[in-house]
Motif scaffolding. Structure first.
Motif, PDB file in Angstrom:
ATOM      1  N   GLU A 145     -54.838 -56.665  26.029  1.00 11.83           N
ATOM      2  CA  GLU A 145     -55.542 -55.564  26.677  1.00 11.83           C
ATOM      3  C   GLU A 145     -56.657 -55.024  25.786  1.00 11.83           C
ATOM      4  O   GLU A 145     -56.524 -54.979  24.557  1.00 11.83           O
ATOM      5  CB  GLU A 145     -54.565 -54.442  27.020  1.00 11.83           C
ATOM      6  CG  GLU A 145     -53.531 -54.815  28.074  1.00 11.83           C
ATOM      7  CD  GLU A 145     -52.662 -53.627  28.450  1.00 11.83           C
ATOM      8  OE1 GLU A 145     -52.914 -52.513  27.931  1.00 11.83           O
ATOM      9  OE2 GLU A 145     -51.743 -53.812  29.259  1.00 11.83           O
ATOM     10  N   LYS A 146     -57.732 -54.590  26.427  1.00 15.46           N
ATOM     11  CA  LYS A 146     -58.814 -53.937  25.690  1.00 15.46           C
ATOM     12  C   LYS A 146     -58.350 -52.574  25.193  1.00 15.46           C
ATOM     13  O   LYS A 146     -57.442 -51.977  25.767  1.00 15.46           O
ATOM     14  CB  LYS A 146     -60.031 -53.745  26.607  1.00 15.46           C
ATOM     15  CG  LYS A 146     -60.712 -55.028  27.023  1.00 15.46           C
ATOM     16  CD  LYS A 146     -61.898 -54.720  27.933  1.00 15.46           C
ATOM     17  CE  LYS A 146     -62.496 -55.994  28.496  1.00 15.46           C
ATOM     18  NZ  LYS A 146     -63.614 -55.719  29.418  1.00 15.46           N
ATOM     19  N   PRO A 147     -58.972 -52.076  24.133  1.00 11.33           N
ATOM     20  CA  PRO A 147     -58.641 -50.729  23.660  1.00 11.33           C
ATOM     21  C   PRO A 147     -58.834 -49.697  24.768  1.00 11.33           C
ATOM     22  O   PRO A 147     -59.702 -49.844  25.625  1.00 11.33           O
ATOM     23  CB  PRO A 147     -59.634 -50.508  22.515  1.00 11.33           C
ATOM     24  CG  PRO A 147     -59.952 -51.895  22.034  1.00 11.33           C
ATOM     25  CD  PRO A 147     -59.940 -52.756  23.263  1.00 11.33           C
ATOM     26  N   ALA A 148     -58.028 -48.675  24.724  1.00 10.47           N
ATOM     27  CA  ALA A 148     -58.025 -47.686  25.794  1.00 10.47           C
ATOM     28  C   ALA A 148     -59.315 -46.887  25.861  1.00 10.47           C
ATOM     29  O   ALA A 148     -59.743 -46.471  26.937  1.00 10.47           O
ATOM     30  CB  ALA A 148     -56.833 -46.739  25.626  1.00 10.47           C
ATOM     31  N   ASP A 149     -59.954 -46.664  24.727  1.00  9.75           N
ATOM     32  CA  ASP A 149     -61.182 -45.866  24.733  1.00  9.75           C
ATOM     33  C   ASP A 149     -62.101 -46.330  23.616  1.00  9.75           C
ATOM     34  O   ASP A 149     -61.691 -47.043  22.699  1.00  9.75           O
ATOM     35  CB  ASP A 149     -60.867 -44.376  24.581  1.00  9.75           C
ATOM     36  CG  ASP A 149     -60.122 -44.079  23.285  1.00  9.75           C
ATOM     37  OD1 ASP A 149     -60.774 -43.995  22.241  1.00  9.75           O
ATOM     38  OD2 ASP A 149     -58.873 -43.946  23.342  1.00  9.75           O
TER      39      ASP A 149
END
Length: 347
Positions: A145-149
């Motif tokens: 998953e990509k970083p959340a922010d």
């Protein structure tokens, strides 16, 4: 200047921080195709020389200045000769080896004074719009998953945010372990920088945490080892401690502890690590966007004879394989301080 990190914000609001790192200017009165850096060269605290990604990226920029924009870089093969001095400007001399309607080849030597510190050969290829009979395939990206922010990860003051995606530390064999990392430019790369700036940024990134994959795969500590912790305590105990170095080493120690998860060798620690050679193959240069999340996956297929090799792959935010990188370096492992003290009867 030595040991200082670049500011985490650009002095030019219209450019990303990495564009300032990449900026070169012609050296007048020294012949054609000579360039030098505009900004100071960053030497990470505790390192013998400047960060290798800087000279890799600036070498690409120097070569690009002698090549038409419609000839994107295809590959570059680099050799680290001596550690770069952060207080001495680098002179990049470009030699025009080949110019055809399809291929361009450049050789770049990077010198500080009379000392050669780095050399590279680069190949550029005109984009082929004829798809007839072409074979197309690539390795798919790992499912992480990509970083959340955008604010995720360690704020090192460098031009990129780096966020660990995953590390297969539980696998028994070091050669099958994979370390994955997200990277994002601090700030948007300007239209004036164009695609060449995005490619220079990628070249800079390819040296981040790369050779360290060898010791991580072997579960050997570098920044959180007993010797490193002793050094950290020494910095803290100074009457006027170097807060920049303190924060830098503490952050790296915390990252290493988290990535290794308490699963590490107790009898060894990293003694020395120096890059020797570095090759980058650019697969899809037109789609590289360093100001969008890029994903890298690193593995070490071989280590021996005091050396280690690492292979990394890079994907764009939407899963296109954009580059493959191979690096070899010197790796020296020492007995840990804990084991030494135990043998000397100090524990």
């Amino acid at each position: 200047m030595k040991g200082t990190q670049p500011s985490s914000t650009s002095t030019n609001n219209s450019k990303a921080l990495i564009e300032e790192v990449l900026e070169l200017t012609p050296v007048l009165g020294t012949g054609p195709d000579n360039f030098t850096n505009v900004k100071p060269l960053w030497r990470p605290p505790g390192n013998r020389g400047i960060f290798g990604g800087i000279v890799i990226a600036q070498t690409l920029v120097a070569a690009q200045k002698t090549v038409a924009p419609d000839f994107p870089v295809r590959s570059m093969h680099c050799y680290f000769v001596f550690a770069g001095d952060g207080e001495v400007p680098i002179l990049y001399h470009v030699e025009r080896l080949v110019d055809t309607t399809e291929y361009v080849v450049r050789s770049v030597s990077a010198k500080q004074g009379d000392r050669l510190i780095f050399s590279a050969t680069l190949s550029f290829t005109k984009f082929d719009e004829n798809n007839a009979g072409r074979v197309d395939y690539s390795v798919p990206p790992p499912a992480v998953e990509k970083p959340a922010d955008v604010g995720s990860g360690w704020d090192s003051g460098q031009p990129f945010q780096l966020v660990t995606a995953s590390f297969d530390r539980t696998f028994a064999k070091p050669e099958i372990k994979k370390f994955r990392q997200w990277a994002l430019s601090r700030g948007k790369i300007s239209s004036s920088g164009g695609q060449q700036a995005h490619l220079g940024a990628l070249a800079y990134l390819t040296d981040s945490f790369l050779l360290g994959t060898v010791y991580r795969a072997h579960l050997v500590r570098r920044f959180s080892s007993p010797t490193a912790m002793q050094r950290l305590q020494h910095v803290k105990s100074q009457p006027e401690p170097d807060m920049e170095a303190l924060q830098y080493f503490q952050a790296l120690a915390d990252i290493e502890k988290r990535d290794l998860g308490g699963n590490y060798q107790t009898d060894k620690e990293v003694g020395m690590m120096v890059s020797l050679s570095h090759s980058i193959y650019f697969h899809n240069p037109a789609v590289v966007r360093a100001d969008d999340w890029l994903l890298s996956e690193m593995e070490t297929p071989w280590a021996g004879d005091g050396r280690g090799m690492v292979v990394s792959r890079w994907w764009s935010s939407d899963g296109v394989l954009i580059a493959t990188c191979v690096q070899e370096g010197v790796m020296r492992m020492n007995e840990s301080k804990t084991l030494q003290n135990s043998r000397e009867g100090k524990l």
